[in-house]
Design a protein around this motif. Structure first.
Motif, PDB file in Angstrom:
ATOM      1  N   ALA A 199       0.881  -1.175   0.000  1.00 52.26           N
ATOM      2  CA  ALA A 199       0.000   0.000   0.000  1.00 52.26           C
ATOM      3  C   ALA A 199       0.908   1.212   0.000  1.00 52.26           C
ATOM      4  O   ALA A 199       1.525   1.540   1.022  1.00 52.26           O
ATOM      5  CB  ALA A 199      -0.906   0.001   1.223  1.00 52.26           C
ATOM      6  N   GLY A 200       1.035   1.848  -1.159  1.00 52.56           N
ATOM      7  CA  GLY A 200       2.002   2.926  -1.266  1.00 52.56           C
ATOM      8  C   GLY A 200       3.405   2.404  -1.041  1.00 52.56           C
ATOM      9  O   GLY A 200       3.824   1.420  -1.648  1.00 52.56           O
ATOM     10  N   ASP A 201       4.130   3.035  -0.104  1.00 50.95           N
ATOM     11  CA  ASP A 201       5.498   2.626   0.181  1.00 50.95           C
ATOM     12  C   ASP A 201       5.597   1.615   1.314  1.00 50.95           C
ATOM     13  O   ASP A 201       6.712   1.289   1.750  1.00 50.95           O
ATOM     14  CB  ASP A 201       6.348   3.858   0.528  1.00 50.95           C
ATOM     15  CG  ASP A 201       6.621   4.731  -0.687  1.00 50.95           C
ATOM     16  OD1 ASP A 201       6.635   4.187  -1.816  1.00 50.95           O
ATOM     17  OD2 ASP A 201       6.812   5.958  -0.515  1.00 50.95           O
ATOM     18  N   THR A 202       4.482   1.134   1.804  1.00 47.98           N
ATOM     19  CA  THR A 202       4.484   0.039   2.782  1.00 47.98           C
ATOM     20  C   THR A 202       4.314  -1.274   2.044  1.00 47.98           C
ATOM     21  O   THR A 202       3.376  -1.437   1.264  1.00 47.98           O
ATOM     22  CB  THR A 202       3.356   0.210   3.813  1.00 47.98           C
ATOM     23  OG1 THR A 202       3.638   1.348   4.630  1.00 47.98           O
ATOM     24  CG2 THR A 202       3.238  -1.011   4.711  1.00 47.98           C
ATOM     25  N   SER A 203       5.231  -2.210   2.278  1.00 52.81           N
ATOM     26  CA  SER A 203       5.187  -3.496   1.586  1.00 52.81           C
ATOM     27  C   SER A 203       5.512  -4.610   2.569  1.00 52.81           C
ATOM     28  O   SER A 203       6.504  -4.540   3.294  1.00 52.81           O
ATOM     29  CB  SER A 203       6.188  -3.508   0.427  1.00 52.81           C
ATOM     30  OG  SER A 203       6.126  -4.731  -0.279  1.00 52.81           O
ATOM     31  N   VAL A 204       4.660  -5.634   2.586  1.00 52.82           N
ATOM     32  CA  VAL A 204       4.810  -6.757   3.509  1.00 52.82           C
ATOM     33  C   VAL A 204       4.740  -8.061   2.724  1.00 52.82           C
ATOM     34  O   VAL A 204       3.852  -8.239   1.884  1.00 52.82           O
ATOM     35  CB  VAL A 204       3.710  -6.739   4.597  1.00 52.82           C
ATOM     36  CG1 VAL A 204       3.821  -7.960   5.494  1.00 52.82           C
ATOM     37  CG2 VAL A 204       3.803  -5.467   5.424  1.00 52.82           C
ATOM     38  N   LEU A 205       5.675  -8.960   3.010  1.00 53.94           N
ATOM     39  CA  LEU A 205       5.737 -10.268   2.365  1.00 53.94           C
ATOM     40  C   LEU A 205       5.369 -11.337   3.383  1.00 53.94           C
ATOM     41  O   LEU A 205       5.913 -11.354   4.496  1.00 53.94           O
ATOM     42  CB  LEU A 205       7.140 -10.516   1.826  1.00 53.94           C
ATOM     43  CG  LEU A 205       7.417 -11.864   1.147  1.00 53.94           C
ATOM     44  CD1 LEU A 205       6.561 -12.022  -0.112  1.00 53.94           C
ATOM     45  CD2 LEU A 205       8.893 -11.984   0.813  1.00 53.94           C
ATOM     46  N   CYS A 206       4.455 -12.224   3.016  1.00 57.64           N
ATOM     47  CA  CYS A 206       4.011 -13.292   3.919  1.00 57.64           C
ATOM     48  C   CYS A 206       4.169 -14.641   3.227  1.00 57.64           C
ATOM     49  O   CYS A 206       3.750 -14.817   2.081  1.00 57.64           O
ATOM     50  CB  CYS A 206       2.559 -13.082   4.320  1.00 57.64           C
ATOM     51  SG  CYS A 206       1.907 -14.377   5.417  1.00 57.64           S
ATOM     52  N   GLY A 207       4.777 -15.591   3.939  1.00 59.33           N
ATOM     53  CA  GLY A 207       4.885 -16.961   3.465  1.00 59.33           C
ATOM     54  C   GLY A 207       4.196 -17.903   4.434  1.00 59.33           C
ATOM     55  O   GLY A 207       4.288 -17.729   5.661  1.00 59.33           O
ATOM     56  N   VAL A 208       3.487 -18.893   3.901  1.00 60.05           N
ATOM     57  CA  VAL A 208       2.705 -19.821   4.722  1.00 60.05           C
ATOM     58  C   VAL A 208       3.150 -21.254   4.459  1.00 60.05           C
ATOM     59  O   VAL A 208       3.306 -21.663   3.303  1.00 60.05           O
ATOM     60  CB  VAL A 208       1.193 -19.686   4.429  1.00 60.05           C
ATOM     61  CG1 VAL A 208       0.397 -20.775   5.134  1.00 60.05           C
ATOM     62  CG2 VAL A 208       0.690 -18.313   4.863  1.00 60.05           C
ATOM     63  N   TYR A 209       3.360 -21.995   5.537  1.00 57.56           N
ATOM     64  CA  TYR A 209       3.623 -23.430   5.477  1.00 57.56           C
ATOM     65  C   TYR A 209       2.460 -24.147   6.159  1.00 57.56           C
ATOM     66  O   TYR A 209       2.040 -23.760   7.243  1.00 57.56           O
ATOM     67  CB  TYR A 209       4.910 -23.799   6.224  1.00 57.56           C
ATOM     68  CG  TYR A 209       6.164 -23.158   5.713  1.00 57.56           C
ATOM     69  CD1 TYR A 209       6.977 -23.805   4.785  1.00 57.56           C
ATOM     70  CD2 TYR A 209       6.562 -21.911   6.171  1.00 57.56           C
ATOM     71  CE1 TYR A 209       8.146 -23.222   4.334  1.00 57.56           C
ATOM     72  CE2 TYR A 209       7.733 -21.317   5.723  1.00 57.56           C
ATOM     73  CZ  TYR A 209       8.516 -21.979   4.806  1.00 57.56           C
ATOM     74  OH  TYR A 209       9.676 -21.391   4.361  1.00 57.56           O
ATOM     75  N   GLY A 210       1.974 -25.216   5.518  1.00 63.36           N
ATOM     76  CA  GLY A 210       0.969 -26.005   6.213  1.00 63.36           C
ATOM     77  C   GLY A 210      -0.189 -26.425   5.340  1.00 63.36           C
ATOM     78  O   GLY A 210      -0.336 -25.960   4.208  1.00 63.36           O
ATOM     79  N   PRO A 211      -0.998 -27.309   5.957  1.00 63.77           N
ATOM     80  CA  PRO A 211      -0.772 -27.950   7.264  1.00 63.77           C
ATOM     81  C   PRO A 211       0.412 -28.934   7.201  1.00 63.77           C
ATOM     82  O   PRO A 211       0.525 -29.696   6.247  1.00 63.77           O
ATOM     83  CB  PRO A 211      -2.078 -28.702   7.530  1.00 63.77           C
ATOM     84  CG  PRO A 211      -3.078 -28.116   6.588  1.00 63.77           C
ATOM     85  CD  PRO A 211      -2.294 -27.695   5.384  1.00 63.77           C
TER      86      PRO A 211
END
Length: 225
Positions: free
Chosen positions: A33-45
């Motif tokens: 969002a604009g200059d805010t950037s978040v990376l998420c990785g998910v393992y599972g189940p």
């Protein structure tokens, strides 16, 4: 009081998302969002350690990392926000005695990081095929020194605010937030105004997220043909 980037008080920044760019995870999403950037990785189940095993549901583990340095107390708040939100939204009873691990990394933080972390997690869980009760999105508002209210603040705007409010809502239209965090000095009227402004921002974010998911489904369908 004008905003530095000339946005209207109720205007969120431009949204962008990339799904599935990480290898060796079951699902991932980079939400910006604009200059805010978040990376998420998910393992599972996946298999869970014996001391974390739950007989009736999956164990949800969240690890949050800031863009610079080691996690602070504020970063732990964001980690708790993601955990408390998705412990309720993930249908963990479908996968008892397993682990769903959520790893959140801030790539660039310019305000509203907790909301971006929740949004990135929702999309990463969908990319991983983890069953959810609903699609969840979040937004942040702040009350400024002149008591005006703005949505999706930059870090500069958040640092000078009297109070900060983050709300997460699902697409089930229950009018009951999935997550609430309010900090600072504010009146009931200001809280209610932040609630309404965040709900409107979440509606726009959910529409964007649906577009992202529909694009993923279309691409997978075309690949399978």
């Amino acid at each position: 009081m004008a905003r530095p980037d000339r946005r209207d008080p109720s205007q969120i920044r431009a949204l962008h998302c990339v799904l599935g760019q990480l290898n060796r995870v079951d699902g991932s999403a980079q939400f910006s969002a604009g200059d805010t950037s978040v990376l998420c990785g998910v393992y599972g189940p996946v298999d869970v350690k014996l001391y974390d095993e739950k007989l009736d549901r999956a164990h949800i583990e969240v690890k949050f990392r800031p863009d610079i340095g080691v996690p602070t107390t504020k970063d732990k708040w964001v980690e708790d926000a993601v955990r408390s939100t998705f412990e309720r939204e993930i249908l963990g009873q479908l996968h008892p005695r397993t682990l769903v691990q959520i790893n959140v990394q801030v790539c660039q933080g310019d305000g509203s990081v907790d909301a971006a972390a929740i949004n990135a997690t929702t999309l990463a869980l969908i990319d991983a095929g983890i069953p959810l009760r609903a699609m969840v999105a979040a937004a942040t508002c702040v009350v400024r020194s002149d008591h005006s209210i703005i949505v999706d603040p930059t870090q500069e705007e958040a640092d000078s605010a009297l109070s900060t409010h983050t709300f997460a809502f699902s697409n089930l239209q229950t009018n009951s937030p999935a997550y609430v965090d309010s900090r600072g000095e504010f009146s009931i009227d200001e809280y209610n105004a932040c609630y309404d402004m965040c709900m409107a921002a979440v509606d726009r974010t959910l529409a964007f997220m649906r577009t992202v998911v529909e694009g993923k489904i279309l691409k997978e369908t075309q690949t399978a043909l």
